[in-house]
Design an enzyme around this catalytic site. Structure first.
Site, PDB file in Angstrom:
ATOM      1  N   TYR A  43      45.232  44.936 -62.045  1.00  0.00           N
ATOM      2  CA  TYR A  43      45.894  43.951 -61.204  1.00  0.00           C
ATOM      3  C   TYR A  43      47.408  44.121 -61.296  1.00  0.00           C
ATOM      4  O   TYR A  43      47.936  44.571 -62.308  1.00  0.00           O
ATOM      5  CB  TYR A  43      45.552  42.519 -61.664  1.00  0.00           C
ATOM      6  CG  TYR A  43      44.215  42.014 -61.198  1.00  0.00           C
ATOM      7  CD1 TYR A  43      43.030  42.657 -61.532  1.00  0.00           C
ATOM      8  CD2 TYR A  43      44.138  40.859 -60.428  1.00  0.00           C
ATOM      9  CE1 TYR A  43      41.797  42.167 -61.104  1.00  0.00           C
ATOM     10  CE2 TYR A  43      42.910  40.360 -60.007  1.00  0.00           C
ATOM     11  CZ  TYR A  43      41.756  41.029 -60.346  1.00  0.00           C
ATOM     12  OH  TYR A  43      40.549  40.542 -59.917  1.00  0.00           O
ATOM     13  N   GLU A  89      42.367  29.635 -54.916  1.00  0.00           N
ATOM     14  CA  GLU A  89      42.594  30.400 -53.694  1.00  0.00           C
ATOM     15  C   GLU A  89      41.868  29.763 -52.504  1.00  0.00           C
ATOM     16  O   GLU A  89      40.902  29.014 -52.699  1.00  0.00           O
ATOM     17  CB  GLU A  89      42.062  31.825 -53.877  1.00  0.00           C
ATOM     18  CG  GLU A  89      42.737  32.573 -54.984  1.00  0.00           C
ATOM     19  CD  GLU A  89      42.117  33.942 -55.236  1.00  0.00           C
ATOM     20  OE1 GLU A  89      41.077  34.274 -54.619  1.00  0.00           O
ATOM     21  OE2 GLU A  89      42.675  34.675 -56.064  1.00  0.00           O
TER      22      GLU A  89
END
Length: 178
Positions: free
Chosen positions: A26, A71
């Protein structure tokens, strides 16, 4: 690493690349005191990227930072950064639909918010896939706050190496070859 992280201001504006113990890579940027940007280079949602994600960012104690957010997909994320030790711990809570249809999320999320909301309603949410992992921080860059060049394009093969080896940003932390 030359920076020693002590305060929240030391952390804000910092750009990281890290690899979880499970191999997922990431890239993550503390854009300011309430917003993060990130790109995903490895794992089940590799290719996904997001800018201006609202997040809760706090300093737990000197040099240790906790960030969490939800999210539009319904995925919850909680990260604890220990940048002075080049490590972090992250827990990702993927809704069932993301586990079963990860390809829907592999996009620039900001341009597909309706699709994320619709998918969250259309497909099963539970049981969630909980992924708790330690990670090794492999890059720390001092990008400054609100730098829109940090996460500004889709991830590509070799991007993390380009960043780590100085081929992606100039001395002022702006993208080379826009």
């Amino acid at each position: 690493m030359t920076t020693q992280f002590k305060t929240l201001d030391d952390f804000l504006g910092t750009h990281f690349i890290y690899t979880y113990d499970n191999g997922w890579e990431y890239e993550w940027y503390a854009k300011n005191d309430h917003t993060v940007d990130y790109r995903i280079h490895g794992g089940m949602v590799a290719g996904r990227w997001v800018t201006d994600q609202e997040a809760n960012i706090v300093m737990l104690t000197e040099g240790i930072y906790k960030i969490d957010w939800t999210e539009p997909t319904g995925t919850d994320v909680a990260l604890v950064f220990l940048p002075n030790e080049d490590k972090l711990h992250g827990t990702i809570f993927f809704p069932k639909w993301v586990e079963e249809h990860p390809e829907i999320t592999v996009t620039y999320q900001n341009e597909h918010l309706d699709l994320m909301h619709d998918s969250r309603e259309k497909y099963a949410t539970y049981p969630k896939l909980v992924v708790p992992e330690f990670a090794k921080i492999t890059y720390i860059g001092m990008a400054g706050q609100d730098n829109n060049d940090v996460i500004s394009e889709a991830p590509y093969e070799g991007m993390p190496s380009d960043i780590r080896e100085g081929r992606y940003f100039d001395a002022h932390y702006h993208r080379i070859n826009k």
